[in-house]
Write a protein that holds these residues in place. Structure first.
Motif, PDB file in Angstrom:
ATOM      1  N   ILE A  90       0.824  -1.208   0.000  1.00  0.00           N
ATOM      2  CA  ILE A  90       0.000   0.000   0.000  1.00  0.00           C
ATOM      3  C   ILE A  90       0.859   1.260   0.000  1.00  0.00           C
ATOM      4  N   LYS A  91       1.930   1.265   0.776  1.00  0.00           N
ATOM      5  CA  LYS A  91       2.724   2.492   0.878  1.00  0.00           C
ATOM      6  C   LYS A  91       3.527   2.784  -0.389  1.00  0.00           C
ATOM      7  N   ASP A  92       3.571   1.810  -1.334  1.00  0.00           N
ATOM      8  CA  ASP A  92       4.260   2.047  -2.602  1.00  0.00           C
ATOM      9  C   ASP A  92       3.316   2.520  -3.696  1.00  0.00           C
ATOM     10  N   ILE A  93       2.037   2.657  -3.366  1.00  0.00           N
ATOM     11  CA  ILE A  93       1.055   3.123  -4.351  1.00  0.00           C
ATOM     12  C   ILE A  93       0.987   4.642  -4.299  1.00  0.00           C
ATOM     13  N   VAL A  94       1.221   5.272  -5.437  1.00  0.00           N
ATOM     14  CA  VAL A  94       1.235   6.726  -5.529  1.00  0.00           C
ATOM     15  C   VAL A  94      -0.153   7.284  -5.789  1.00  0.00           C
ATOM     16  N   GLY A  95      -0.889   6.660  -6.695  1.00  0.00           N
ATOM     17  CA  GLY A  95      -2.202   7.176  -7.051  1.00  0.00           C
ATOM     18  C   GLY A  95      -3.114   6.098  -7.583  1.00  0.00           C
ATOM     19  N   PRO A 121       4.625  15.519 -13.219  1.00  0.00           N
ATOM     20  CA  PRO A 121       4.007  14.236 -13.587  1.00  0.00           C
ATOM     21  C   PRO A 121       3.746  13.327 -12.391  1.00  0.00           C
ATOM     22  N   LEU A 122       4.661  13.278 -11.434  1.00  0.00           N
ATOM     23  CA  LEU A 122       4.459  12.436 -10.252  1.00  0.00           C
ATOM     24  C   LEU A 122       3.300  12.949  -9.399  1.00  0.00           C
ATOM     25  N   LEU A 123       3.241  14.262  -9.193  1.00  0.00           N
ATOM     26  CA  LEU A 123       2.129  14.828  -8.427  1.00  0.00           C
ATOM     27  C   LEU A 123       0.807  14.598  -9.146  1.00  0.00           C
ATOM     28  N   SER A 124       0.838  14.619 -10.460  1.00  0.00           N
ATOM     29  CA  SER A 124      -0.380  14.357 -11.236  1.00  0.00           C
ATOM     30  C   SER A 124      -0.844  12.920 -11.054  1.00  0.00           C
ATOM     31  N   GLU A 125       0.085  11.990 -11.015  1.00  0.00           N
ATOM     32  CA  GLU A 125      -0.283  10.600 -10.764  1.00  0.00           C
ATOM     33  C   GLU A 125      -0.961  10.455  -9.407  1.00  0.00           C
ATOM     34  N   ALA A 126      -0.500  11.232  -8.436  1.00  0.00           N
ATOM     35  CA  ALA A 126      -1.111  11.217  -7.105  1.00  0.00           C
ATOM     36  C   ALA A 126      -2.301  12.156  -7.023  1.00  0.00           C
ATOM     37  N   ASN A 127      -2.562  12.878  -8.106  1.00  0.00           N
ATOM     38  CA  ASN A 127      -3.657  13.850  -8.182  1.00  0.00           C
ATOM     39  C   ASN A 127      -3.530  14.919  -7.098  1.00  0.00           C
ATOM     40  N   ILE A 172       4.617  12.742  -1.524  1.00  0.00           N
ATOM     41  CA  ILE A 172       3.330  12.136  -1.861  1.00  0.00           C
ATOM     42  C   ILE A 172       2.833  11.251  -0.731  1.00  0.00           C
ATOM     43  N   ARG A 173       3.732  10.473  -0.153  1.00  0.00           N
ATOM     44  CA  ARG A 173       3.344   9.590   0.950  1.00  0.00           C
ATOM     45  C   ARG A 173       2.980  10.398   2.196  1.00  0.00           C
ATOM     46  N   ALA A 174       3.762  11.440   2.486  1.00  0.00           N
ATOM     47  CA  ALA A 174       3.382  12.491   3.432  1.00  0.00           C
ATOM     48  C   ALA A 174       3.085  12.029   4.841  1.00  0.00           C
ATOM     49  N   ARG A 175       4.011  11.311   5.442  1.00  0.00           N
ATOM     50  CA  ARG A 175       3.906  11.013   6.864  1.00  0.00           C
ATOM     51  C   ARG A 175       4.797  12.000   7.614  1.00  0.00           C
ATOM     52  N   PRO A 176       4.234  12.968   8.324  1.00  0.00           N
ATOM     53  CA  PRO A 176       5.067  13.986   8.974  1.00  0.00           C
ATOM     54  C   PRO A 176       6.000  13.398  10.031  1.00  0.00           C
ATOM     55  N   LYS A 177       7.242  13.846  10.001  1.00  0.00           N
ATOM     56  CA  LYS A 177       8.261  13.393  10.937  1.00  0.00           C
ATOM     57  C   LYS A 177       8.866  14.603  11.635  1.00  0.00           C
ATOM     58  N   ALA A 178       8.917  14.570  12.978  1.00  0.00           N
ATOM     59  CA  ALA A 178       9.492  15.678  13.736  1.00  0.00           C
ATOM     60  C   ALA A 178      11.008  15.687  13.606  1.00  0.00           C
TER      61      ALA A 178
END
Length: 525
Positions: free
Chosen positions: A41-46, A148-154, A249-255
């Motif tokens: 799941i974590k390797d799926i971009v969009g 293009p990558l952001l577009s794949e993730a919409n 894209i995955r966007a898990r915030p890290k302190a």
């Protein structure tokens, strides 16, 4: 839950059952013992609902980025699933919802489609691009790789091309951040320095500093991007832009830790800066600043100039005081606000222009926005003028825990006075793509790694030091002292030499530096 779809792999069509869990998607061939494949799941971009223009049939398109066989890079796999049942649209939508639910970390019983609309409104990024950073490829990188990558993730974005020093910092001091899910820089570490300082000069700095940050490396030094990849065991060298964009894209915030730097000038005025990577004086700072004339060579400029500086070696008189960290010491962390995965979805079936031939042309909202600031001329701000544009100390941002620069050095601090080749303090493991400066550092360990090289170091030792960064073994060279500290004070006894904060030159004047543990957040996988 599982649904039946037609899936084509290696020119062979399969009827597959699609099973979605919190960790993976499994494609099982019907009436066959072996599964087709599994996708983490974590390797799926969009995941997109598509429509075959000629047949008017909906289908599902999944963009997937697994490791290659040698784990040296990630590669793109596009999976098209055509529903086998009568309710094609409903089946596609059901799988898409399940993928989004798992990706966002929502509970298993989540099926509220309205929530997707809420997520959609939170996903826009503000992207700051320095077109002159490094070799000058940032604009091309943005349009040909990042979009293009952001577009794949919409994922939609607003993009600003910076026009000169401190442009980004000034912009972020006043920008409305409530419309953005995150801030991304496409540059080197210097632009991230500007962003952090702009956020901490706001009246609402405590809220602003919680906005997650992303960095896509395009500078001469890319220490933060390299550190992020290393912390996740992600491949970096073959495609650092892909690795870094997938973090966003995955966007898990890290302190992540930050340094507060207070500087005092001869006229008794003071300035406060916030450093994400380093504070340095002496040899390494000289190499960093003086090699600017070779910026077009990228990171190789540092190697060339290091040789020149060894030939004309200088030492500097200074007083260094520090509060050494105790074994096992770690700073107090700030409370973190966890957020759902960054995933911008649409609510309608999308209509690609070229249907089956379409690969990387899905379009998310990407806007090049104008900026109210006047452009800078290339020669308008010279090196050494950085401090002139900063606000007075303690205007906003966190206050210091320690005595002021004018105060007595605390009794539990160690003080050394003498000639030094360099003093260099870092937060993160890497200060450049191949410079593992602090091998024991962690991104949130609450420590500053202070490296001292005294004036009696030989050229042979310094050559060994400069050629051992890639492996991190420079800390074993006899002339090197690497000390984990919570705070330190650096007082140059001369106006000569270069003093830098995150690679940016500031006037040579006393500074006091302290750790701000887990103070800001970055996007990670």
């Amino acid at each position: 839950m599982d649904e039946l779809f037609h899936y084509e792999a290696k020119k062979t069509k399969h009827l597959v059952r699609v099973e979605v869990t919190d960790e993976k998607i499994t494609f099982l061939a019907v009436n066959a013992a072996a599964w087709v494949f599994e996708a983490d799941i974590k390797d799926i971009v969009g995941c997109h609902l598509m429509k075959n223009v000629s047949l008017n049939d909906p289908y599902l398109r999944i963009f997937y980025y697994p490791f290659d066989d040698r784990r040296t890079r990630r590669r793109q796999i596009i999976v098209d699933l055509k529903p086998a049942g009568d309710k094609a649209y409903d089946d596609c939508l059901k799988i898409k919802l399940m993928i989004l639910r798992a990706s966002c970390g929502f509970p298993r019983d989540w099926s509220d489609y309205d929530t997707l609309k809420t997520i959609e409104n939170l996903q826009k990024l503000i992207i700051l691009i320095n077109p002159k950073s490094g070799k000058g490829n940032a604009r091309k990188t943005f349009t040909s790789k990042v979009v293009p990558l952001l577009s794949e993730a919409n994922i939609g974005c607003d993009a600003v091309f910076t026009t000169g020093p401190n442009h980004a910092r000034r912009l972020l001091k006043t920008m409305d951040l409530t419309v953005y899910r995150g801030i991304v820089v496409i540059s080197g570490d210097g632009l991230l320095f500007e962003v952090i300082n702009g956020l901490l000069e706001r009246e609402d700095w405590e809220t602003a500093i919680q906005v997650p940050l992303g960095i896509i490396p395009q500078g001469s030094g890319n220490g933060i991007a390299r550190t992020l990849a290393d912390a996740q065991n992600e491949p970096y060298h073959l495609d650092p832009v892909l690795t870094s964009t997938l973090n966003i894209i995955r966007a898990r915030p890290k302190a992540v830790d930050l340094m507060r730097v207070l500087q005092r000038f001869p006229d008794e005025s003071e300035k406060t800066y916030y450093a994400v990577l380093s504070v340095g004086y002496g040899l390494l700072a000289d190499i960093d600043i003086e090699s600017e004339r070779l910026r077009s060579l990228g990171e190789s400029r540092f190697t060339i100039w290091a040789v020149l500086r060894l030939i004309g070696l200088k030492t500097y008189r200074m007083k260094v005081s520090y509060l050494q960290a105790e074994p096992g010491d770690k700073g107090e962390t700030q409370p973190q606000r966890l957020s759902p995965r960054l995933f911008r979805s649409t609510t309608e079936v999308e209509k690609p222009r070229n249907d089956e031939l379409m690969r990387r042309t899905i379009s998310a909202d990407t806007n090049i926005i104008s900026d109210p600031l006047e452009p800078f001329a290339d020669n308008q701000i010279e090196y050494g003028d950085l401090a002139e544009d900063f606000v007075a100390a303690d205007t906003f941002g966190p206050s210091s825990k320690y005595s002021p620069l004018t105060g007595e050095i605390p009794s539990d601090w160690v003080t050394i006075e003498g000639d030094f080749v360099l003093v260099y303090a870092v937060l993160q493991r890497f200060i450049g793509t191949d410079n593992m400066f602090a091998p024991k550092s962690k991104m949130d360990d609450g420590l500053i790694y202070l490296l001292l090289i005294r004036g009696d170091a030989s050229r042979g030792q310094l050559f060994q030091f400069l050629t051992s960064f890639e492996s991190g073994t420079h800390v074993d060279v006899p002339c090197c002292e690497m000390i984990p500290v919570k705070a330190f004070r650096l007082e140059p006894q001369t106006s000569e030499g270069n003093l830098t904060i995150d690679g940016e030159k500031v006037p040579t004047a006393p500074v006091q530096v302290e750790i701000l543990p887990s103070f800001y957040r970055v996007f990670m996988r």
